[in-house]
Design a protein around this motif. Sequence first.
Motif, PDB file in Angstrom:
ATOM      1  N   ASN A  67       0.847  -1.185   0.000  1.00 15.39           N
ATOM      2  CA  ASN A  67       0.000   0.000   0.000  1.00 15.39           C
ATOM      3  C   ASN A  67       0.886   1.239   0.000  1.00 15.39           C
ATOM      4  O   ASN A  67       1.358   1.693   1.042  1.00 15.39           O
ATOM      5  CB  ASN A  67      -0.909  -0.015   1.228  1.00 15.39           C
ATOM      6  N   LEU A  68       1.111   1.806  -1.199  1.00 19.53           N
ATOM      7  CA  LEU A  68       1.964   2.974  -1.363  1.00 19.53           C
ATOM      8  C   LEU A  68       1.210   4.045  -2.154  1.00 19.53           C
ATOM      9  O   LEU A  68       0.591   3.746  -3.172  1.00 19.53           O
ATOM     10  CB  LEU A  68       3.251   2.608  -2.113  1.00 19.53           C
ATOM     11  N   ASN A  69       1.265   5.273  -1.677  1.00 22.71           N
ATOM     12  CA  ASN A  69       0.565   6.380  -2.350  1.00 22.71           C
ATOM     13  C   ASN A  69      -0.921   6.078  -2.542  1.00 22.71           C
ATOM     14  O   ASN A  69      -1.508   6.355  -3.595  1.00 22.71           O
ATOM     15  CB  ASN A  69       1.195   6.682  -3.715  1.00 22.71           C
ATOM     16  N   ASN A  70      -1.543   5.474  -1.517  1.00 20.65           N
ATOM     17  CA  ASN A  70      -2.971   5.118  -1.573  1.00 20.65           C
ATOM     18  C   ASN A  70      -3.303   4.161  -2.708  1.00 20.65           C
ATOM     19  O   ASN A  70      -4.438   4.115  -3.190  1.00 20.65           O
ATOM     20  CB  ASN A  70      -3.834   6.385  -1.706  1.00 20.65           C
ATOM     21  N   THR A  71      -2.305   3.411  -3.154  1.00 21.98           N
ATOM     22  CA  THR A  71      -2.512   2.414  -4.198  1.00 21.98           C
ATOM     23  C   THR A  71      -2.139   1.045  -3.649  1.00 21.98           C
ATOM     24  O   THR A  71      -1.014   0.847  -3.191  1.00 21.98           O
ATOM     25  CB  THR A  71      -1.652   2.724  -5.435  1.00 21.98           C
ATOM     26  N   LEU A  72      -3.080   0.109  -3.681  1.00 19.48           N
ATOM     27  CA  LEU A  72      -2.843  -1.224  -3.138  1.00 19.48           C
ATOM     28  C   LEU A  72      -2.515  -2.205  -4.253  1.00 19.48           C
ATOM     29  O   LEU A  72      -3.250  -2.314  -5.233  1.00 19.48           O
ATOM     30  CB  LEU A  72      -4.078  -1.714  -2.376  1.00 19.48           C
ATOM     31  N   LYS A  73      -1.396  -2.890  -4.114  1.00 19.62           N
ATOM     32  CA  LYS A  73      -0.998  -3.942  -5.041  1.00 19.62           C
ATOM     33  C   LYS A  73      -0.754  -5.225  -4.246  1.00 19.62           C
ATOM     34  O   LYS A  73      -0.116  -5.188  -3.190  1.00 19.62           O
ATOM     35  CB  LYS A  73       0.280  -3.557  -5.793  1.00 19.62           C
ATOM     36  N   ILE A  74      -1.276  -6.332  -4.763  1.00 17.27           N
ATOM     37  CA  ILE A  74      -1.080  -7.633  -4.112  1.00 17.27           C
ATOM     38  C   ILE A  74      -0.198  -8.490  -4.999  1.00 17.27           C
ATOM     39  O   ILE A  74      -0.447  -8.618  -6.202  1.00 17.27           O
ATOM     40  CB  ILE A  74      -2.422  -8.325  -3.839  1.00 17.27           C
ATOM     41  N   HIS A  75       0.847  -9.043  -4.402  1.00 17.30           N
ATOM     42  CA  HIS A  75       1.837  -9.772  -5.188  1.00 17.30           C
ATOM     43  C   HIS A  75       2.197 -11.085  -4.504  1.00 17.30           C
ATOM     44  O   HIS A  75       2.532 -11.112  -3.326  1.00 17.30           O
ATOM     45  CB  HIS A  75       3.095  -8.912  -5.366  1.00 17.30           C
ATOM     46  N   ASN A  76       2.103 -12.195  -5.263  1.00 15.65           N
ATOM     47  CA  ASN A  76       2.521 -13.508  -4.776  1.00 15.65           C
ATOM     48  C   ASN A  76       3.845 -13.902  -5.421  1.00 15.65           C
ATOM     49  O   ASN A  76       4.074 -13.608  -6.599  1.00 15.65           O
ATOM     50  CB  ASN A  76       1.479 -14.578  -5.119  1.00 15.65           C
ATOM     51  N   LYS A  77       4.694 -14.546  -4.662  1.00 14.09           N
ATOM     52  CA  LYS A  77       5.976 -14.989  -5.214  1.00 14.09           C
ATOM     53  C   LYS A  77       6.397 -16.298  -4.560  1.00 14.09           C
ATOM     54  O   LYS A  77       6.246 -16.478  -3.347  1.00 14.09           O
ATOM     55  CB  LYS A  77       7.047 -13.918  -4.980  1.00 14.09           C
ATOM     56  N   ASN A  78       6.912 -17.221  -5.376  1.00 17.57           N
ATOM     57  CA  ASN A  78       7.382 -18.517  -4.882  1.00 17.57           C
ATOM     58  C   ASN A  78       8.900 -18.594  -4.941  1.00 17.57           C
ATOM     59  O   ASN A  78       9.516 -18.140  -5.912  1.00 17.57           O
ATOM     60  CB  ASN A  78       6.779 -19.661  -5.704  1.00 17.57           C
ATOM     61  N   TYR A  79       9.482 -19.203  -3.911  1.00 14.13           N
ATOM     62  CA  TYR A  79      10.921 -19.433  -3.843  1.00 14.13           C
ATOM     63  C   TYR A  79      11.160 -20.920  -3.573  1.00 14.13           C
ATOM     64  O   TYR A  79      11.307 -21.335  -2.415  1.00 14.13           O
ATOM     65  CB  TYR A  79      11.557 -18.576  -2.745  1.00 14.13           C
ATOM     66  N   PRO A  80      11.145 -21.735  -4.635  1.00 13.87           N
ATOM     67  CA  PRO A  80      11.318 -23.186  -4.426  1.00 13.87           C
ATOM     68  C   PRO A  80      12.730 -23.533  -3.965  1.00 13.87           C
ATOM     69  O   PRO A  80      13.698 -22.865  -4.326  1.00 13.87           O
ATOM     70  CB  PRO A  80      11.034 -23.770  -5.818  1.00 13.87           C
ATOM     71  N   LYS A  81      12.802 -24.570  -3.147  1.00 13.80           N
ATOM     72  CA  LYS A  81      14.080 -25.087  -2.640  1.00 13.80           C
ATOM     73  C   LYS A  81      14.920 -23.992  -1.979  1.00 13.80           C
ATOM     74  O   LYS A  81      16.117 -23.861  -2.242  1.00 13.80           O
ATOM     75  CB  LYS A  81      14.867 -25.760  -3.770  1.00 13.80           C
ATOM     76  N   LYS A  82      14.257 -23.212  -1.155  1.00 12.79           N
ATOM     77  CA  LYS A  82      14.944 -22.167  -0.397  1.00 12.79           C
ATOM     78  C   LYS A  82      14.764 -22.413   1.099  1.00 12.79           C
ATOM     79  O   LYS A  82      13.659 -22.738   1.556  1.00 12.79           O
ATOM     80  CB  LYS A  82      14.401 -20.777  -0.750  1.00 12.79           C
ATOM     81  N   ASP A  83      15.845 -22.274   1.825  1.00 14.42           N
ATOM     82  CA  ASP A  83      15.831 -22.471   3.268  1.00 14.42           C
ATOM     83  C   ASP A  83      16.250 -21.159   3.931  1.00 14.42           C
ATOM     84  O   ASP A  83      17.382 -20.703   3.739  1.00 14.42           O
ATOM     85  CB  ASP A  83      16.782 -23.606   3.665  1.00 14.42           C
ATOM     86  N   ILE A  84      15.352 -20.553   4.694  1.00 17.86           N
ATOM     87  CA  ILE A  84      15.656 -19.243   5.270  1.00 17.86           C
ATOM     88  C   ILE A  84      16.749 -19.312   6.339  1.00 17.86           C
ATOM     89  O   ILE A  84      17.301 -18.282   6.731  1.00 17.86           O
ATOM     90  CB  ILE A  84      14.393 -18.581   5.865  1.00 17.86           C
ATOM     91  N   ILE A  85      17.056 -20.516   6.798  1.00 23.66           N
ATOM     92  CA  ILE A  85      18.171 -20.669   7.736  1.00 23.66           C
ATOM     93  C   ILE A  85      19.508 -20.492   7.015  1.00 23.66           C
ATOM     94  O   ILE A  85      20.494 -20.046   7.582  1.00 23.66           O
ATOM     95  CB  ILE A  85      18.129 -22.041   8.442  1.00 23.66           C
ATOM     96  N   ASN A  86      19.516 -20.825   5.720  1.00 22.04           N
ATOM     97  CA  ASN A  86      20.714 -20.636   4.911  1.00 22.04           C
ATOM     98  C   ASN A  86      20.916 -19.138   4.648  1.00 22.04           C
ATOM     99  O   ASN A  86      20.006 -18.452   4.165  1.00 22.04           O
ATOM    100  CB  ASN A  86      20.561 -21.399   3.586  1.00 22.04           C
ATOM    101  N   VAL A  87      22.102 -18.642   4.958  1.00 22.72           N
ATOM    102  CA  VAL A  87      22.375 -17.199   4.872  1.00 22.72           C
ATOM    103  C   VAL A  87      22.149 -16.666   3.463  1.00 22.72           C
ATOM    104  O   VAL A  87      21.508 -15.621   3.263  1.00 22.72           O
ATOM    105  CB  VAL A  87      23.820 -16.889   5.329  1.00 22.72           C
ATOM    106  N   ASP A  88      22.666 -17.376   2.466  1.00 24.38           N
ATOM    107  CA  ASP A  88      22.532 -16.913   1.078  1.00 24.38           C
ATOM    108  C   ASP A  88      21.084 -16.952   0.612  1.00 24.38           C
ATOM    109  O   ASP A  88      20.613 -16.013  -0.063  1.00 24.38           O
ATOM    110  CB  ASP A  88      23.405 -17.763   0.148  1.00 24.38           C
ATOM    111  N   ASP A  89      20.371 -18.035   0.952  1.00 20.23           N
ATOM    112  CA  ASP A  89      18.965 -18.139   0.556  1.00 20.23           C
ATOM    113  C   ASP A  89      18.137 -17.011   1.164  1.00 20.23           C
ATOM    114  O   ASP A  89      17.331 -16.362   0.478  1.00 20.23           O
ATOM    115  CB  ASP A  89      18.389 -19.492   0.989  1.00 20.23           C
ATOM    116  N   PHE A  90      18.348 -16.778   2.446  1.00 16.24           N
ATOM    117  CA  PHE A  90      17.604 -15.707   3.121  1.00 16.24           C
ATOM    118  C   PHE A  90      17.931 -14.345   2.501  1.00 16.24           C
ATOM    119  O   PHE A  90      17.036 -13.542   2.225  1.00 16.24           O
ATOM    120  CB  PHE A  90      17.944 -15.698   4.612  1.00 16.24           C
ATOM    121  N   SER A  91      19.214 -14.097   2.260  1.00 13.24           N
ATOM    122  CA  SER A  91      19.648 -12.829   1.677  1.00 13.24           C
ATOM    123  C   SER A  91      19.021 -12.620   0.306  1.00 13.24           C
ATOM    124  O   SER A  91      18.582 -11.498  -0.025  1.00 13.24           O
ATOM    125  CB  SER A  91      21.173 -12.796   1.585  1.00 13.24           C
TER     126      SER A  91
END
Length: 359
Positions: free
Chosen positions: A235-259
């Motif tokens: 929600n920026l400048n009174n404009t709402l945008k909804i966005h979905n995104k997939n990150y397959p085979k990503k582990d947020i514990i992994n530093v590079d994946d999270f970054s």
Amino acid sequence: MQIINKFYKLLNVYIYFILFSLLIVFFSTTYSNANAFKVSDIEISSPFELNFEKNSVIDKGFQISFSDLISMITTSSDRKKIKNISIKEVKGMIDSFTISDEKFINNEYFANLETRFNKKKILKFLENKNIFPSIPQKNKVLLFPILVETKNNNIYLFNNNIFYDKWNEKKNSYDLLDYLLPSEDIEVLMELQKTSKEIETHDFSGLINKYDIKDNIILIIYKEGSSIRTLSKINLNNTLKIHNKNYPKKDIINVDDFSNIVKSLKQLYEDQWKKNNEINTSIKLPIIISINSKKTKKIIELEQVLDSIDLVSEFNILNFNSESIRYKIIYNGTPNIFLNDMKKRNLELEMKNNTWILK
């Protein structure tokens, strides 16, 4: 005798207009620096050896500065259109530069570079590549990063949430969005836990209204086994945008994946902010403004404001006499946006005979 008196009256009028014209020219020159994109705090360095060339080091600094500027005013997709720009072309778009804090440490040269790029030349360069740049306007955004573990349907906002802990760890100098994360509040967490199954449709306005920030992003991160899925309500400048995104085979514990995930999301938000603030150089709206020629302070204020508005591509004096001065302005936007720009700067206009009159 009457002829002599008339002559002196005409001479006085002539002198008045000459002095007034000089005032306008002087003023326009004085504020010409407002027509520049400034890139500051670029550190340049090089080993201080026999083949050391200061100009080469400065040229590298120019290239970094140009890259930072382009990253600041264009979206990630448009930046792909800009390749192999020669240093000669970059230097041709520079108005001035300043080198400060020069020092030598352990046989290495260090300095700080500030570069002013000519705004019109930069906009023309981008227009030739069919790129609409954005106004480089910084903005504070409230971010709610909500981590959902789908296996057990647990929700984390403050504790055990790496996105909350490390979202602001890295920041680029050319980023325009500054993220504010919510302060820890047990009531907020309890509310989210109650709506875990309907979190995508949950009304967050009650939580958002606790903070005095207009723009906000609700980021829901689903941890689904060995992959990540995100839902962003931007929600920026009174404009709402909804966005979905997939990150397959990503582990947020992994530093590079999270970054990489955080970098991707921040790029998405930066791009959306820039799209909301595009300078459409294909729109060239001519606007005529008239102002009382005796209101010297108001004339100076008007020119200063016109010089500072990014969507004003150019302006000049169309004509003037003892009663009024008429300016012609080329504006890269709609009349309503122009009026809002002027109103924000406390300049009120009214329309008379197809000309805007400055009050």
